[in-house]
Write an enzyme that holds these catalytic residues in place. Structure first.
Site, short mmCIF file in Angstrom:
data_model
loop_
_atom_site.label_atom_id
_atom_site.label_comp_id
_atom_site.label_asym_id
_atom_site.label_seq_id
_atom_site.Cartn_x
_atom_site.Cartn_y
_atom_site.Cartn_z
N GLU A 56 0.69 -1.20 -0.02
CA GLU A 56 -0.03 -0.07 0.13
C GLU A 56 0.86 1.03 -0.11
O GLU A 56 1.64 1.42 0.91
CB GLU A 56 -0.95 0.06 1.13
CG GLU A 56 -1.88 1.08 0.96
CD GLU A 56 -2.75 1.56 2.36
OE1 GLU A 56 -2.19 2.50 3.10
OE2 GLU A 56 -3.68 0.89 2.84
N CYS B 181 -2.36 7.51 4.65
CA CYS B 181 -2.39 7.28 3.22
C CYS B 181 -3.46 7.57 2.45
O CYS B 181 -3.74 7.79 1.37
CB CYS B 181 -1.78 5.70 3.11
SG CYS B 181 -0.50 5.19 3.87
#
Length: 498
Positions: A237, A271
């Protein structure tokens, strides 16, 4: 743990207060390699542990995380600087992940029958075996959940795990490892090895059977290339420049709080937090002033109370980085609607929640990830324009749409991102553990959560048994006639094989 002569001790300080919050060993590549060897030696035994026993261990771990919640919250906050409500998200995520996969693993790993060319004559089964030793390189922004929640499905699948936490925030993972041991996880099945990326991180890349990484797109692409050279699995990720769309039919007053949380939770060091906003002109005059007013009311500071809306950045250096990006945008023509400055009275790592407009495309933060409490607003004339601007990025991790659900769903289906949240910033998608979570484009490869979040840590094995008659046909039968029989069977059996 066996240590090397090169092992050091590091001191962990709170970025919010500057106080020492702990010390721990800082290992080198040799120690990391020793950990991988111990993990490999233990993996076969762990894989033979009945799934029912693994389930009990992680349900006990679930209970221990909740039991020690206050202690864990303090550790997360002290080493990271975030506010308590953001820290609590880590507790929830870790406990929910443990519970979800504890109950799901047996079904996922149960051998399954597969469709075959010749029913009855062929019996085929798909099995899943653990890949072996899984390496995890975890970031500092969610030091508990982004370390432990990736380890949980790998462990339940029968792998052993070696984790390298970020050097700034190792204490959360180390304490979680102690709770896993208390829950009954055998020694060396899960090891936490603090150390540098250059030494410990590279040892993992060179020695494990699968690598899970959370961090920047640049580092992720380098690690993926190295894993590709070794032909081992990789999941990452990576970065994001996440958009939020305010639709023409949104209620400006009702959505302000949710939008603010989407932008500034975890001090923007997330994120999947929002960094750019596209507001439809029909509601812009109502929404933007209300949003700015709400941001200016935020309570910022250090401490363990639940009322603080935002904590510090991870370090003074990162605050410098955020300040440089904001100053660059302003110098090139952006307007500061609120914030845009350091908060030295609170500490060197504090930066005010910042809202910009008129950010030019040549400003670094227009397309680059700030990873801090900064968002810019653009007013758009249509939903089509909002969609086009939202997709005009090399990233595709998360997006958010605030408006009437019917309108938002129509827009969501056109957004190029791994998750799209409606009337929420990120938590709805993130907490949906039964659904895949990950990025498009440069935002990542692979997925965490859902069934794939565990099965990626396994190798599929197809076991096919042929009975009665071989695929090539009976030896006594002319091959052409056998081919004709198969052709007829395929023709008339087409709809039966759906």
């Amino acid at each position: 743990m066996t240590t090397s002569l090169n092992t050091e001790t590091i001191t962990i300080k709170s970025p919010a207060t500057g106080k020492v919050v702990g010390t721990t060993n800082y290992y080198d590549a040799e120690v990391a390699q020793q950990a991988i060897e111990r993990a490999r030696a233990k993996q076969g035994e762990w894989a033979k542990t009945p799934i029912a026993e693994r389930k009990k261990i992680f349900l006990r771990f679930h209970d221990l995380v909740l039991k020690h919640q206050k202690e864990m919250l303090d550790i997360i906050q002290d080493e990271n600087g975030k506010n308590r409500r953001s820290a609590f998200e880590e507790i929830l995520d870790t406990a929910l992940t443990a519970r979800h996969y504890a109950y799901r693993t047996a079904k996922l790993l149960k051998p399954k029958s597969a469709k075959v060319a010749l029913p009855i004559a062929t019996k085929t089964q798909v099995q899943h075996s653990p890949v072996g030793v899984v390496g995890i390189i975890a970031p500092w922004n969610y030091p508990l959940s982004l370390a432990i929640s990736d380890a949980i499905p790998a462990l339940l699948a029968g792998n052993t795990v070696v984790l390298k936490p970020d050097s700034a925030t190792p204490m959360s993972a180390l304490r979680a490892a102690e709770l896993m041991a208390e829950a009954g996880l055998p020694k060396d099945v899960f090891q936490v090895i603090p150390g540098s990326g250059r030494k410990v991180g590279q040892a993992l890349v060179n020695g494990v059977d699968y690598l899970m990484f959370t961090g920047s797109s640049e580092t992720g692409s380098q690690l993926a290339a190295q894993c590709g050279e070794r032909l081992i699995g990789f999941s990452g990720e990576l970065g994001g420049k996440n958009p939020l769309i305010v639709t023409a039919d949104a209620d400006p007053e009702k959505i302000v709080s949710g939008v603010r949380h989407a932008c500034f939770s975890n001090t923007g060091q997330l994120c999947i937090s929002i960094e750019r906003m596209y507001v439809h002109r029909d509601v812009a005059d109502q929404f933007i002033p209300a949003f700015i007013k709400s941001v200016e009311k935020m309570r910022i500071g250090a401490g363990h109370d639940w009322d603080t809306d935002m904590g510090s950045l991870i370090s003074e250096d990162h605050a410098d980085h955020v300040e440089e990006m904001v100053n660059d945008a302003v110098a090139k023509g952006a307007t500061v609607l609120t914030g845009g400055k350091r908060l030295p009275e609170l500490g060197p790592a504090f930066f005010a929640p910042t809202v910009l407009k008129d950010v030019p495309e040549d400003a670094e933060l227009y397309r680059g990830e700030v990873f801090g409490p900064v968002v810019y607003i653009e007013v758009v004339n249509s939903h089509e324009e909002a969609i086009r601007r939202a997709n005009d990025t090399s990233y595709g991790l998360n997006a958010s749409i605030f408006g009437k659900p019917s309108t938002a769903r129509e827009i969501a289906s056109q957004i190029e991102a791994g998750t799209v949240n409606i009337n929420e910033g990120y938590a709805a998608g993130w907490s949906s553990i039964g659904a895949p979570m990950g990025g498009w484009k440069r935002s990542g490869v692979g997925r965490r959560h859902a069934d794939g979040g565990l099965l990626k840590y396994t190798e599929a094995r197809t076991v096919a048994e042929q009975r009665i008659v071989p695929i090539s046909g009976p030896t006594a039968l002319d091959p052409e006639k056998w081919a004709g029989l198969l052709t007829v069977a395929l023709k008339y059996g087409r709809d039966l094989m759906r």
